[in-house]
Design an enzyme around this catalytic site. Structure first.
Site, PDB file in Angstrom:
ATOM      1  N   ILE A 157       0.840  -1.201   0.000  1.00 35.51           N
ATOM      2  CA  ILE A 157       0.000   0.000   0.000  1.00 35.51           C
ATOM      3  C   ILE A 157       0.879   1.257   0.000  1.00 35.51           C
ATOM      4  O   ILE A 157       1.654   1.484   0.941  1.00 35.51           O
ATOM      5  CB  ILE A 157      -0.964   0.013   1.212  1.00 35.51           C
ATOM      6  CG1 ILE A 157      -1.783  -1.295   1.267  1.00 35.51           C
ATOM      7  CG2 ILE A 157      -1.872   1.247   1.174  1.00 35.51           C
ATOM      8  CD1 ILE A 157      -2.587  -1.621   0.022  1.00 35.51           C
ATOM      9  N   GLN A 336      20.805   1.532 -23.866  1.00 34.73           N
ATOM     10  CA  GLN A 336      21.612   0.999 -24.968  1.00 34.73           C
ATOM     11  C   GLN A 336      22.442   2.117 -25.591  1.00 34.73           C
ATOM     12  O   GLN A 336      23.617   1.930 -25.906  1.00 34.73           O
ATOM     13  CB  GLN A 336      20.661   0.379 -26.009  1.00 34.73           C
ATOM     14  CG  GLN A 336      21.269  -0.735 -26.816  1.00 34.73           C
ATOM     15  CD  GLN A 336      21.759  -1.878 -25.923  1.00 34.73           C
ATOM     16  OE1 GLN A 336      21.222  -2.126 -24.854  1.00 34.73           O
ATOM     17  NE2 GLN A 336      22.814  -2.546 -26.368  1.00 34.73           N
ATOM     18  N   GLU A 363      -1.781  -1.096 -10.335  1.00 29.97           N
ATOM     19  CA  GLU A 363      -3.049  -0.555 -10.873  1.00 29.97           C
ATOM     20  C   GLU A 363      -3.572  -1.451 -12.001  1.00 29.97           C
ATOM     21  O   GLU A 363      -4.147  -0.970 -12.972  1.00 29.97           O
ATOM     22  CB  GLU A 363      -2.836   0.879 -11.360  1.00 29.97           C
ATOM     23  CG  GLU A 363      -2.012   1.679 -10.368  1.00 29.97           C
ATOM     24  CD  GLU A 363      -2.634   2.953  -9.926  1.00 29.97           C
ATOM     25  OE1 GLU A 363      -3.503   3.430 -10.641  1.00 29.97           O
ATOM     26  OE2 GLU A 363      -2.250   3.445  -8.856  1.00 29.97           O
TER      27      GLU A 363
HETATM   28  C1  LIG Z   1       5.259  -0.316  -5.353  1.00 32.10           C
HETATM   29  C2  LIG Z   1       3.845  -0.807  -5.329  1.00 32.10           C
HETATM   30  C3  LIG Z   1       2.822   0.045  -4.937  1.00 32.10           C
HETATM   31  C4  LIG Z   1       1.512  -0.400  -4.869  1.00 32.10           C
HETATM   32  N1  LIG Z   1       0.530   0.438  -4.388  1.00 32.10           N
HETATM   33  C5  LIG Z   1      -0.701  -0.065  -4.135  1.00 32.10           C
HETATM   34  C6  LIG Z   1      -1.688   0.726  -3.455  1.00 32.10           C
HETATM   35  O1  LIG Z   1      -1.457   1.895  -3.128  1.00 32.10           O
HETATM   36  N2  LIG Z   1      -2.884   0.147  -3.169  1.00 32.10           N
HETATM   37  C7  LIG Z   1      -3.183  -1.134  -3.500  1.00 32.10           C
HETATM   38  O2  LIG Z   1      -4.290  -1.575  -3.197  1.00 32.10           O
HETATM   39  N3  LIG Z   1      -2.279  -1.899  -4.172  1.00 32.10           N
HETATM   40  C8  LIG Z   1      -1.050  -1.406  -4.469  1.00 32.10           C
HETATM   41  N4  LIG Z   1      -0.110  -2.191  -5.105  1.00 32.10           N
HETATM   42  C9  LIG Z   1      -0.452  -3.561  -5.464  1.00 32.10           C
HETATM   43  C10 LIG Z   1      -0.599  -3.776  -6.968  1.00 32.10           C
HETATM   44  O3  LIG Z   1      -1.724  -3.090  -7.456  1.00 32.10           O
HETATM   45  C11 LIG Z   1      -0.645  -5.293  -7.216  1.00 32.10           C
HETATM   46  O4  LIG Z   1       0.669  -5.770  -7.000  1.00 32.10           O
HETATM   47  C12 LIG Z   1      -1.142  -5.628  -8.603  1.00 32.10           C
HETATM   48  O5  LIG Z   1      -2.522  -5.396  -8.712  1.00 32.10           O
HETATM   49  C13 LIG Z   1      -0.890  -7.079  -8.980  1.00 32.10           C
HETATM   50  O6  LIG Z   1      -1.320  -7.948  -7.978  1.00 32.10           O
HETATM   51  P1  LIG Z   1      -0.319  -9.070  -7.418  1.00 32.10           P
HETATM   52  O7  LIG Z   1       0.963  -8.435  -7.141  1.00 32.10           O
HETATM   53  O8  LIG Z   1      -1.009  -9.784  -6.340  1.00 32.10           O
HETATM   54  O9  LIG Z   1      -0.104 -10.051  -8.662  1.00 32.10           O
HETATM   55  P2  LIG Z   1      -1.066 -11.264  -9.082  1.00 32.10           P
HETATM   56  O10 LIG Z   1      -2.464 -10.834  -9.148  1.00 32.10           O
HETATM   57  O11 LIG Z   1      -0.726 -12.445  -8.258  1.00 32.10           O
HETATM   58  O12 LIG Z   1      -0.562 -11.500 -10.579  1.00 32.10           O
HETATM   59  C14 LIG Z   1       0.647 -12.227 -10.885  1.00 32.10           C
HETATM   60  C15 LIG Z   1       0.668 -12.475 -12.391  1.00 32.10           C
HETATM   61  O13 LIG Z   1      -0.479 -13.260 -12.771  1.00 32.10           O
HETATM   62  C16 LIG Z   1      -1.167 -12.596 -13.829  1.00 32.10           C
HETATM   63  N5  LIG Z   1      -2.606 -12.861 -13.728  1.00 32.10           N
HETATM   64  C17 LIG Z   1      -3.392 -12.823 -12.633  1.00 32.10           C
HETATM   65  N6  LIG Z   1      -4.660 -13.107 -12.957  1.00 32.10           N
HETATM   66  C18 LIG Z   1      -4.680 -13.317 -14.298  1.00 32.10           C
HETATM   67  C19 LIG Z   1      -5.692 -13.645 -15.244  1.00 32.10           C
HETATM   68  N7  LIG Z   1      -6.974 -13.823 -14.891  1.00 32.10           N
HETATM   69  N8  LIG Z   1      -5.334 -13.789 -16.530  1.00 32.10           N
HETATM   70  C20 LIG Z   1      -4.058 -13.602 -16.927  1.00 32.10           C
HETATM   71  N9  LIG Z   1      -3.051 -13.284 -16.088  1.00 32.10           N
HETATM   72  C21 LIG Z   1      -3.369 -13.149 -14.791  1.00 32.10           C
HETATM   73  C22 LIG Z   1      -0.849 -11.122 -13.632  1.00 32.10           C
HETATM   74  O14 LIG Z   1      -1.038 -10.370 -14.812  1.00 32.10           O
HETATM   75  C23 LIG Z   1       0.613 -11.189 -13.218  1.00 32.10           C
HETATM   76  O15 LIG Z   1       1.392 -11.346 -14.375  1.00 32.10           O
HETATM   77  C24 LIG Z   1       1.210  -1.742  -5.236  1.00 32.10           C
HETATM   78  C25 LIG Z   1       2.227  -2.591  -5.667  1.00 32.10           C
HETATM   79  C26 LIG Z   1       3.535  -2.155  -5.695  1.00 32.10           C
HETATM   80  C27 LIG Z   1       4.612  -3.119  -6.119  1.00 32.10           C
END
Ligand SMILES: Cc1cc2nc3c(=O)[nH]c(=O)nc-3n(C[C@H](O)[C@H](O)[C@H](O)COP(=O)(O)OP(=O)(O)OC[C@H]3O[C@@H](n4cnc5c(N)ncnc54)[C@H](O)[C@@H]3O)c2cc1C
Length: 383
Positions: A157, A336, A363
């Site tokens: 977050i 590069q 996002e």
């Molecule tokens: C620096 C940073 C700041 C952030 N800030 C916020 C914030 O302020 N508030 C907040 O709520 N969140 C925040 N996030 C969280 C961020 O939005 C999530 O990391 C993001 O939505 C991806 O979720 P995940 O990391 O759980 O990946 P996952 O959902 O586990 O995804 C992993 C992989 O699986 C793929 N995948 C998942 N489902 C599918 C599908 N149905 N079809 C195809 N591919 C799929 C994804 O594309 C990805 O390649 C932040 C993250 C970071 C790193």
């Protein structure tokens, strides 16, 4: 169709560009090294009216349109992605969401200080076990008279540790899936809210990122944002605004990386001539600037739709998908061109390359943006 900025938009661009050049670009490297957000600079931006750009004047914003909002994000992205990220979260994810869904009291209490640069907000959707599939969240909010008791964990977050108000999404009906989620406005220092910083990030190091554990957090029902059970719609509306801001920031960072590479191509001599005279280097530069300009057009098209108040999820996802990938490729190609000189932090390019990586991940990942676009085209959700 008009590809020119109007005089107000040009004035905003000039003012923010000068501010970034003087106050942000020269210091961004040190903020990254120190992992420290420059609150004093943020406050100066608030005083200049370039924090609450697209917030209405009655809530102490500058009442500008979405194109001006994008211009500010682009210029901030040019100088420092951590600053751009804070603008995205405070304005697009938090303040605009409260404006859209909040009652008058909530708007006055929370939007005004954020627009002035006096307060921070955070958006707590992601959890350790739910990211792309946000509706599978585990956090719960159980009714207890006029109060709700929130328990659960939030992960990744932005502003977790520095927020004055947190938008916390939790299940008020565990069996109703996306329809059982409600959004709560949780004030700083509410007992049971335990934020922790996350260190060791590849990029956005000047920005506060953290996790939040929530243990019996007691919140009055007046702190619900939007209707009970509509939290998923609240969350998605926020993302529509924030993806737009992120896309504009990507254009700015890509432009900055391009400008560094272009200057280097003119000055660096190898084989007796500036490397910019070589066709392969020109090919890299031509493709970089082409893709930057395509990205900017996608952002501005989404901005025009937002100005008209029409649905723009498809166009905003197109901008986010394209710009998120584009800025990574542009930074890669700029490296590069700089060769070995890209490999330490003498040039800001090194930080831009690291900071850019987030843009295909948060996002909604690039894959999720493709699914949103696919659904808009086919009317067949692939989730
Ligand atoms: C620096 C940073 C700041 C952030 N800030 C916020 C914030 O302020 N508030 C907040 O709520 N969140 C925040 N996030 C969280 C961020 O939005 C999530 O990391 C993001 O939505 C991806 O979720 P995940 O990391 O759980 O990946 P996952 O959902 O586990 O995804 C992993 C992989 O699986 C793929 N995948 C998942 N489902 C599918 C599908 N149905 N079809 C195809 N591919 C799929 C994804 O594309 C990805 O390649 C932040 C993250 C970071 C790193």
């Amino acid at each position: 169709m008009d590809f020119e900025l109007n005089s107000e938009q040009q004035a905003v661009q000039k003012m923010v560009r000068e501010f970034v050049e003087n106050e942000i670009t020269p210091n961004a490297k040190q903020w990254d090294i120190d992992e420290k957000f420059p609150m004093d600079v943020w406050k100066k931006m608030g005083d200049l009216g370039i924090v609450g750009t697209s917030i209405p004047e009655e809530y102490e914003g500058s009442g500008m349109d979405f194109i001006s909002h994008a211009i500010v994000a682009e210029e901030l992205g040019y100088g420092c992605s951590s600053m751009r990220g804070t603008y995205s979260v405070n304005i697009s994810l938090v303040a605009k969401t409260i404006l859209q869904w909040g009652n008058e009291e909530q708007k006055k209490k929370y939007v005004v200080p954020i627009a002035l640069g006096d307060a921070f907000g955070c958006y707590g959707l992601t959890e350790p076990d739910s990211g792309s599939d946000a509706a599978s969240m585990r956090s719960t909010a159980e009714k207890d008279g006029d109060y709700y008791i929130i328990n659960g964990n939030k992960m990744w977050i932005t502003h977790a540790n520095s927020s004055d108000v947190s938008l916390i999404f939790a299940k008020t009906d565990k069996d109703a899936g996306a329809r059982g989620i409600t959004c709560f406005l949780v004030d700083k220092d509410t007992p049971g809210m335990n934020p922790l910083p996350i260190h060791g990030k590849i990029g956005l190091r000047a920005q506060d990122t953290g996790e939040i554990s929530m243990e019996n957090v007691r919140v009055h029902k007046d702190q619900i944002l939007g209707p009970v059970g509509k939290g998923f719609a609240v969350a998605m509306s926020a993302l529509d605004n924030a993806r737009f801001t992120v896309s504009a920031g990507c254009v700015g960072t890509a432009q900055a990386a391009y400008d560094i590479a272009k200057e280097h191509a003119k000055e660096r001599v190898q084989f007796g001539k500036p490397i910019g005279t070589r066709q392969l280097v020109q090919s890299l530069l031509a493709n970089m600037i082409l893709n930057i300009e395509i990205g900017r057009m996608l952002v501005w098209r989404a901005g025009c739709l937002k100005n008209q108040g029409v649905r723009n999820t498809r166009e905003t996802s197109m901008a986010k998908y394209f710009c998120g990938e584009m800025v990574n490729k542009v930074c890669y190609d700029a490296m590069q061109i700089l060769g070995g000189y890209s490999f330490n932090n003498e040039y800001d390019l090194e930080r831009m390359y690291r900071d850019s990586r987030i843009n295909t991940l948060y996002e909604g990942t690039s894959q999720i943006q493709q699914l949103i676009i696919g659904n808009a085209e086919l009317g067949m959700p692939a989730f």
